[in-house]
Design a protein around this motif. Structure first.
Motif, PDB file in Angstrom:
ATOM      1  N   ARG A 197       0.801  -1.217   0.000  1.00  0.00           N
ATOM      2  CA  ARG A 197       0.000   0.000   0.000  1.00  0.00           C
ATOM      3  C   ARG A 197       0.840   1.276   0.000  1.00  0.00           C
ATOM      4  O   ARG A 197       0.406   2.290  -0.545  1.00  0.00           O
ATOM      5  N   ASP A 198       2.037   1.229   0.579  1.00  0.00           N
ATOM      6  CA  ASP A 198       2.860   2.440   0.558  1.00  0.00           C
ATOM      7  C   ASP A 198       3.182   2.852  -0.876  1.00  0.00           C
ATOM      8  O   ASP A 198       3.165   4.045  -1.208  1.00  0.00           O
ATOM      9  N   GLU A 199       3.459   1.862  -1.735  1.00  0.00           N
ATOM     10  CA  GLU A 199       3.735   2.163  -3.137  1.00  0.00           C
ATOM     11  C   GLU A 199       2.483   2.652  -3.858  1.00  0.00           C
ATOM     12  O   GLU A 199       2.547   3.557  -4.706  1.00  0.00           O
ATOM     13  N   VAL A 200       1.332   2.079  -3.523  1.00  0.00           N
ATOM     14  CA  VAL A 200       0.065   2.502  -4.122  1.00  0.00           C
ATOM     15  C   VAL A 200      -0.210   3.969  -3.793  1.00  0.00           C
ATOM     16  O   VAL A 200      -0.562   4.771  -4.664  1.00  0.00           O
ATOM     17  N   PHE A 201      -0.014   4.325  -2.542  1.00  0.00           N
ATOM     18  CA  PHE A 201      -0.277   5.708  -2.119  1.00  0.00           C
ATOM     19  C   PHE A 201       0.737   6.667  -2.729  1.00  0.00           C
ATOM     20  O   PHE A 201       0.378   7.779  -3.145  1.00  0.00           O
ATOM     21  N   ALA A 202       1.994   6.252  -2.777  1.00  0.00           N
ATOM     22  CA  ALA A 202       3.031   7.124  -3.350  1.00  0.00           C
ATOM     23  C   ALA A 202       2.749   7.399  -4.817  1.00  0.00           C
ATOM     24  O   ALA A 202       2.901   8.543  -5.286  1.00  0.00           O
ATOM     25  N   GLU A 203       2.312   6.370  -5.558  1.00  0.00           N
ATOM     26  CA  GLU A 203       1.981   6.566  -6.966  1.00  0.00           C
ATOM     27  C   GLU A 203       0.814   7.530  -7.116  1.00  0.00           C
ATOM     28  O   GLU A 203       0.827   8.426  -7.980  1.00  0.00           O
TER      29      GLU A 203
END
Length: 281
Positions: A197-203
């Motif tokens: 989820r951290d990558e999802v939010f960063a994107e």
């Protein structure tokens, strides 16, 4: 500073005149208003949304020192029945006009699914569904332009606009400053990406950041039913809002941030928890 608000239909089941002071007493300064849910007993169809009704609500919120952050109109723009879409479009036009009269700058919506049940199906991720959605959004966005209101779409993992890239495509193809994003991080998650989820939010923040007009806050827990994730009040599940708060603090001064999936018993706690995270980052 974030302007924290509450989704009013998560509050006590009281008339609006009694509900607003309770919401204000829990530390909220704005609200997400869905007329069909929060104004029980009052009609909410297009013919009911008169200037008099708008001004009554506007003055009621002003009396309690609160803003209407967003007017919700979450209808299924992917519905296969064109008559349903015509009726839904008229409701969007009416909500946009009503938002302008209210002094509320935004109408919020999700992007639907290509079936009558508004449920996930493989066709949600098809190019055909996306093209149809864009075609149906265009006249609604043009109406928003005419009334000086933002139409804010909310990407949801199980809807037609299911990730940040898809949302960026919609924004770019329609090409209007009056079409923006209502950023709900939890709604971007499903069992396929929840552990990243951290990558999802960063994107999402990278691709959509300039167009984020508002934020929804909630949390999630894992369950053995439905699609595996259940929305709960912010601060009561697995979410870590540190990076998102850092983004807001840097890029979005005084943004509206409304809480979802609270209950009256935890609404004050959830707001205080988010305030603590914001102040700490």
């Amino acid at each position: 500073m974030i302007q924290f608000g509450l989704r009013l239909h998560d509050g006590e089941k009281l008339p609006m005149e009694q509900l607003l002071p309770l919401v204000k007493s829990k530390g909220y300064t704005c609200a997400h208003l869905a007329l069909t849910k929060a104004m029980g007993g009052y009609p909410s169809g297009p013919s009911a949304l008169t200037p008099g009704y708008a001004h009554y609500l506007k003055h009621l919120f002003e009396k309690h020192g609160m803003d209407i952050a967003v007017l919700g109109n979450y209808l299924n723009l992917g519905h296969p029945d064109e008559q349903v879409i015509r009726d839904a479009t008229e409701r969007y036009y009416a909500h946009i006009r009503f938002a302008a009269l209210l002094g509320c700058g935004m109408v919020g919506t999700e992007t639907g699914a290509p079936n009558p049940e508004y449920r996930f199906c493989p066709e949600c991720r098809s190019e055909e569904a996306l093209s149809l959605l864009i075609r149906r959004l265009k006249p609604i966005v043009r109406c928003a332009e005419q009334f000086g209101v933002i139409l804010a779409i909310e990407p949801v993992a199980r809807h037609i606009v299911w990730n940040a890239k898809r949302a960026r495509q919609v924004l770019d193809e329609i090409g209007s400053h009056n079409l923006q994003i209502l950023f709900d991080p939890v709604n971007l998650l499903d069992l396929d990406n929840v552990d990243h989820r951290d990558e999802v939010f960063a994107e999402a923040m990278e691709l959509l950041g300039p167009d984020i007009a508002m934020v929804h806050f909630k949390d999630f827990i894992r369950v053995n039913e439905g699609h595996g994730l259940k929305a709960v009040g912010a601060g009561t599940g697995e979410m870590d809002y540190t990076a998102i708060m850092r983004f807001i603090k840097k890029e979005k001064p005084f943004v509206y941030g409304t809480l979802e999936n609270t209950v009256p018993e935890n609404a004050a706690f959830c707001r205080a928890r988010l305030q603590e995270i914001y102040e700490r980052v």
